[in-house]
Scaffold this motif. Structure first.
Motif, PDB file in Angstrom:
ATOM      1  N   ASP A  44       0.816  -1.219   0.000  1.00  0.00           N
ATOM      2  CA  ASP A  44       0.000   0.000   0.000  1.00  0.00           C
ATOM      3  C   ASP A  44       0.850   1.270   0.000  1.00  0.00           C
ATOM      4  N   PHE A  45       2.160   1.104  -0.096  1.00  0.00           N
ATOM      5  CA  PHE A  45       3.043   2.274  -0.010  1.00  0.00           C
ATOM      6  C   PHE A  45       2.774   3.249  -1.152  1.00  0.00           C
ATOM      7  N   PHE A  46       2.798   2.774  -2.388  1.00  0.00           N
ATOM      8  CA  PHE A  46       2.606   3.667  -3.528  1.00  0.00           C
ATOM      9  C   PHE A  46       1.176   4.208  -3.622  1.00  0.00           C
ATOM     10  N   PRO A  47       0.123   3.411  -3.313  1.00  0.00           N
ATOM     11  CA  PRO A  47      -1.208   4.020  -3.238  1.00  0.00           C
ATOM     12  C   PRO A  47      -1.297   5.158  -2.232  1.00  0.00           C
ATOM     13  N   ALA A  48      -0.626   5.005  -1.077  1.00  0.00           N
ATOM     14  CA  ALA A  48      -0.624   6.073  -0.080  1.00  0.00           C
ATOM     15  C   ALA A  48       0.149   7.288  -0.582  1.00  0.00           C
ATOM     16  N   VAL A  49       1.244   7.037  -1.292  1.00  0.00           N
ATOM     17  CA  VAL A  49       2.029   8.138  -1.865  1.00  0.00           C
ATOM     18  C   VAL A  49       1.178   8.947  -2.834  1.00  0.00           C
ATOM     19  N   ILE A  50       0.470   8.258  -3.718  1.00  0.00           N
ATOM     20  CA  ILE A  50      -0.347   8.945  -4.721  1.00  0.00           C
ATOM     21  C   ILE A  50      -1.530   9.666  -4.068  1.00  0.00           C
ATOM     22  N   ALA A  51      -2.198   8.986  -3.124  1.00  0.00           N
ATOM     23  CA  ALA A  51      -3.339   9.605  -2.447  1.00  0.00           C
ATOM     24  C   ALA A  51      -2.906  10.806  -1.611  1.00  0.00           C
ATOM     25  N   GLY A  52      -1.776  10.677  -0.899  1.00  0.00           N
ATOM     26  CA  GLY A  52      -1.275  11.795  -0.098  1.00  0.00           C
ATOM     27  C   GLY A  52      -0.853  12.967  -0.956  1.00  0.00           C
ATOM     28  N   GLY A  53      -0.191  12.665  -2.079  1.00  0.00           N
ATOM     29  CA  GLY A  53       0.185  13.738  -3.000  1.00  0.00           C
ATOM     30  C   GLY A  53      -1.031  14.400  -3.616  1.00  0.00           C
ATOM     31  N   GLY A  54      -2.048  13.588  -3.956  1.00  0.00           N
ATOM     32  CA  GLY A  54      -3.280  14.152  -4.501  1.00  0.00           C
ATOM     33  C   GLY A  54      -3.998  15.039  -3.504  1.00  0.00           C
ATOM     34  N   GLY A  55      -3.991  14.639  -2.228  1.00  0.00           N
ATOM     35  CA  GLY A  55      -4.618  15.452  -1.199  1.00  0.00           C
ATOM     36  C   GLY A  55      -3.895  16.773  -0.983  1.00  0.00           C
ATOM     37  N   PHE A  56      -2.560  16.724  -0.980  1.00  0.00           N
ATOM     38  CA  PHE A  56      -1.777  17.953  -0.789  1.00  0.00           C
ATOM     39  C   PHE A  56      -1.964  18.899  -1.971  1.00  0.00           C
ATOM     40  N   PHE A  57      -1.998  18.342  -3.177  1.00  0.00           N
ATOM     41  CA  PHE A  57      -2.235  19.172  -4.367  1.00  0.00           C
ATOM     42  C   PHE A  57      -3.629  19.782  -4.307  1.00  0.00           C
ATOM     43  N   SER A  58      -4.609  18.997  -3.869  1.00  0.00           N
ATOM     44  CA  SER A  58      -5.991  19.461  -3.827  1.00  0.00           C
ATOM     45  C   SER A  58      -6.180  20.599  -2.834  1.00  0.00           C
ATOM     46  N   VAL A  59      -5.556  20.506  -1.658  1.00  0.00           N
ATOM     47  CA  VAL A  59      -5.757  21.539  -0.649  1.00  0.00           C
ATOM     48  C   VAL A  59      -5.192  22.874  -1.126  1.00  0.00           C
ATOM     49  N   ASN A  60      -4.098  22.846  -1.882  1.00  0.00           N
ATOM     50  CA  ASN A  60      -3.548  24.087  -2.442  1.00  0.00           C
ATOM     51  C   ASN A  60      -4.389  24.591  -3.608  1.00  0.00           C
ATOM     52  N   PHE A  61      -4.869  23.668  -4.426  1.00  0.00           N
ATOM     53  CA  PHE A  61      -5.679  24.045  -5.586  1.00  0.00           C
ATOM     54  C   PHE A  61      -7.003  24.670  -5.150  1.00  0.00           C
TER      55      PHE A  61
END
Length: 252
Positions: free
Chosen positions: A143-160
């Motif tokens: 689940d490491f890479f799914p968490a990486v992608i989801a966490g990156g998507g969340g961080f991008f979303s909060v700024n967007f």
């Protein structure tokens, strides 16, 4: 007399600027007040008074003429490097190595300084940190890479979303909602295994850890208004994150 008034004005401006930089970048309320008082004392202004809240700073110097000024804080972020540099400038003023005029120049330069790390670097750091948090919470390496992608998507979303609608809690709610959607997508397609661990690791970059810490430290230092207001902000942030995840999970 005019020269003395000018010097008093310079002291107030330096103290307010130092307090502004610290408060805007994650400094605790009691630390801001202490730094401003130390700068004023080092410049010979012994009778100084400061009152700091998360949204404003009052500072006054007592003398032949009482001088009081207010500065409003409308934006707050986290950059502890700037807080450290203000402390360094304060110590140099106290030791006599820096004049009040030079201190104002350095503080003004520090205030206008852009972020040390660009957004792509912050995005990568948040994504990798999400994967590391997943492992720390005893998640599976699958689940490491799914968490990486989801966490990156969340961080991008909060700024967007924060650029579209400058309401902090709304952007955090939508970012956590995006994280929940991505986590569910990974698990449902077989790319992820543990939904809860992926979500927990991915939301960690959004958790208001510094706010919670500063709220507790301000309360312990006796700054009840600042401590309670920061605690309320941290609670609302945590509620927004939890509500976004709960909305996704409720549809499962």
């Amino acid at each position: 007399m005019e020269k003395q008034s000018s010097y008093t004005y310079d002291i107030i401006q330096v103290c307010l600027l130092a307090g502004k930089v610290m408060l805007q970048n994650g400094g605790e309320t009691y630390r801001v007040e202490d730094t401003m008082t130390r700068i004023a004392d080092a410049c010979g202004a012994i009778n100084s008074n400061s009152y700091v809240t998360p949204t404003g700073i009052f500072f006054s110097l007592e003398g032949p003429e009482l001088s009081t000024q207010l500065i409003r804080i409308s934006e707050r972020t986290t950059d502890l490097d700037k807080v450290t540099k203000v402390n360094s400038i304060s110590r140099r003023i106290s030791s006599g190595d820096l004049s009040i005029q030079d201190a104002h120049i350095e503080l003004d330069r520090l205030d206008k300084m852009t972020e040390r790390y660009t957004f792509p670097k912050q995005l990568i750091a948040a994504a990798v940190a999400s994967g590391c948090f997943l492992i720390m919470f005893q998640g599976s390496w699958n689940d490491f890479f799914p968490a990486v992608i989801a966490g990156g998507g969340g961080f991008f979303s909060v700024n967007f979303f924060n650029r579209l609608v400058p309401v902090k809690f709304f952007s955090e709610f939508l970012a956590s909602f995006v994280i929940g959607l991505l986590a569910v997508l990974f698990v449902s397609t077989g790319l992820g295994e543990q939904l809860d661990k992926i979500i927990i690791g991915s939301v960690m970059p959004l958790v208001p850890g510094l706010l919670i810490t500063n709220a507790v430290r301000d309360l312990m230092a006796g700054h009840l208004i600042s401590g309670l207001s920061k605690g309320a902000e941290a609670f609302l942030t945590a509620f927004a994150i939890g509500a976004g995840i709960a909305l996704v999970v409720s549809f499962l």
